[in-house]
Design an enzyme around this catalytic site. Sequence first.
Site, PDB file in Angstrom:
ATOM      1  N   GLY A   1       0.839  -1.195  -0.127  1.00 17.00           N
ATOM      2  CA  GLY A   1       0.174   0.139   0.112  1.00 17.00           C
ATOM      3  C   GLY A   1       0.951   1.312   0.064  1.00 17.00           C
ATOM      4  CE  LYS A   2       5.566  -0.035   3.084  1.00 17.65           C
ATOM      5  NZ  LYS A   2       7.080  -0.743   3.369  1.00 17.65           N
ATOM      6  CB  VAL A   3       4.857   2.569  -4.818  1.00 18.06           C
ATOM      7  CG1 VAL A   3       5.123   3.088  -6.358  1.00 18.06           C
ATOM      8  CG2 VAL A   3       6.076   3.222  -3.761  1.00 18.06           C
TER       9      VAL A   3
END
Length: 368
Positions: A315-317
């Site tokens: 769920g970061k990039v």
Amino acid sequence: MHRDRKSRLLSRPVEHIDVTAFDGSAVVDTYRNAAFQARNLAEAADIFAEMLAERRCTVIVTLAGSLVSAGLKEALLTLVECDMVDVIVATGAIVVDQDFFEALGFRHYRAPGSPEAPVANDEELGDLGIDRIYDTYIDEAELQACDATVAEVFNELDPRAYSSRELVRALGAFLHRTRGDARSLVLEAYRKDVPVFVPALSDSSAGFGVIAHRVRASGMGLPHIAFDSGKDFHELARIKLAAAETGLLMVGGGVPKNFAQDAVVAARMVAGHGGAATAPSRDVPMHKYAVQLTVADARDGGLSGSTLREATTWGKVATARERMVYGEATVTLPLLVSDAYHRGTWRQREARRLGSLFREAPVGVGPA
């Protein structure tokens, strides 16, 4: 004889690459219809240009490796001077041992010969007080002077816990007062109010400086400063929350890469007051853009080579505009920054001055 030998070995300073002196966009344009890493670099340059063109996008640059010592200081300075970067996350070696070190008037030197066929062997270099970084040299006595200066700056600060951003800003304030004409990333970030985070600050001259500071304070029965890594994380999360969109330009990997990516998760925790943070959220979106210049790959499972698409699972990039370029930074970074400079998109971009989010009392500036 000993001194003459050392002087000869430290006679050819590294010269920094001026990315404004050549038009990298001409090279990047020829790469766009090629293949392999040439095409990847052209795509990465296009993604970076999109970051700069989007008015809502906050650009976070992460730096790892021996970049300043290798001649990339002017490329990095161009990013800051032209408002192409809003936040920096870096290693302590780059910020303190290399950039702050050079701002004090010291230099890195080209090693004669090559690492495969050196003019001096490493045992001789150790005896001469010369430290080697691949094919560059640094004078150990000058590095110790840098450590001592950092300690003196820390001695002037109020004894409390500081984020790395606050301490780098203190170093910038010191340079602003004492070496205002220095070509320095730390100094220019201070003037532009660009926050600089060094999540592993102890792993640098700042670590030696804080040891000297603590020993002095303890010997005098005085309180001392401390590094607060939790405050670092909280501050970067606040920046992520304040940004509508974010883009990453990552040079190398390591701690800076992971720290900047984790800002998304940390921001969700702040927004949720410590609750679940891994699920994508409309309020705290993933990094919209991401570019990484690296020589690491995914085969050993290490973070430096982990793909940007892998970060999507955390769920970061986001996957829409991401690109990894497999190439060494002294070759890839000057081309990418020169391309961005000559495209000129940055001329319509407003400086974010995100340091203003943190309204602490003025930091000390250390001795003259």
